[in-house]
Design an enzyme around this catalytic site. Structure first.
Site, PDB file in Angstrom:
ATOM      1  N   GLY A   3       0.719  -1.145  -0.025  1.00  0.00           N
ATOM      2  CA  GLY A   3      -0.169   0.227   0.052  1.00  0.00           C
ATOM      3  C   GLY A   3       0.866   1.403   0.100  1.00  0.00           C
ATOM      4  O   GLY A   3       1.788   1.344   0.857  1.00  0.00           O
ATOM      5  N   SER A   4       0.582   2.150  -0.950  1.00  0.00           N
ATOM      6  CA  SER A   4       1.398   3.527  -0.937  1.00  0.00           C
ATOM      7  C   SER A   4       0.915   4.339  -2.088  1.00  0.00           C
ATOM      8  O   SER A   4      -0.283   4.079  -2.372  1.00  0.00           O
ATOM      9  CB  SER A   4       2.729   3.003  -1.395  1.00  0.00           C
ATOM     10  OG  SER A   4       2.758   1.845  -2.264  1.00  0.00           O
TER      11      SER A   4
END
Length: 217
Positions: free
Chosen positions: A184-185
């Site tokens: 996630g990013s």
């Protein structure tokens, strides 16, 4: 399914943890062990899914700006890029959920002219200040159209490991891999003001394939 080279350590740890919990559950819980083992098996499978490397037909691009990651366009706005360019640019931000492919790709072709790693916070990746306050990397390319294009890998609340393999002087090819972010990013791309933006907020992108903008030659 081909797995990314960054998966090795995570999969070893996940495999050992899964095996240990499964054995203990079967030993102590007997017939009730499936209550724990089945959810763990699903999570274990998701770890493999996260590190998948899909096969994609990457084309050659000169003027096109290619989506650097799989995800969702969450921001298109004019900003002042103060780390390197020192001028107003258009920022296009793409958010990656944990279910997206997390390979990071060059958005344009050219030569790598700058790279830097910045330690920082772990605000949620869609937070506007994450671009300047979170752990991140900055890479800049002198494009084939003679433009300076800056892009950043940004760690999020869940993502705690960023890797990038490029070095100054390297040849960059749009759509080809330069790094990876775990769990996630966000990716920000900073483009000249006269760039024609093709994407819009809410669009789903496929890294290395979708055209998000075009620069003037």
């Amino acid at each position: 399914m081909k797995l990314h080279k960054e998966s090795k350590g995570t999969i070893i740890v996940a495999s050992l943890a899964f095996a240990l919990v499964a054995v203990l559950s079967i030993y102590f819980l007997k017939n009730l062990s499936l209550i724990i083992v089945i959810p763990l098996l699903i999570i274990y499978g998701l770890v493999f899914w996260f590190f998948r490397v899909p096969k994609r037909d990457i084309q050659d691009h000169t003027e096109n700006v290619i989506a650097p990651v799989d995800g969702k366009v969450v921001m298109i706005k004019e900003v002042f890029e103060d780390e390197l360019l020192q001028t107003k640019v258009i920022q296009v931000s793409i958010f990656m959920s944990p279910l997206n492919v997390h390979i990071c790709r060059y958005p344009v072709s050219g030569e790598v002219m700058y790279k830097k790693y910045h330690p920082g916070k772990y605000l949620v990746a869609w937070h506007e200040k994450s671009s300047t306050e979170n752990e991140r990397t900055t890479v800049a390319i002198k494009s084939l159209t003679n433009h300076n294009v800056v892009f950043r890998q940004i760690a999020g609340y869940v993502a705690r490991r960023i890797v990038f393999y490029c070095n100054e002087g390297d040849s960059a090819k749009a759509g080809h891999e330069f790094g990876f972010i775990k769990f996630g990013s966000r990716m920000d791309v900073f483009l000249p003001l006269d760039t024609e933006i093709i994407c819009k907020i809410g669009d789903k992108t496929k890294g290395g394939i979708d055209v998000i903008a075009k620069m003037k030659d």
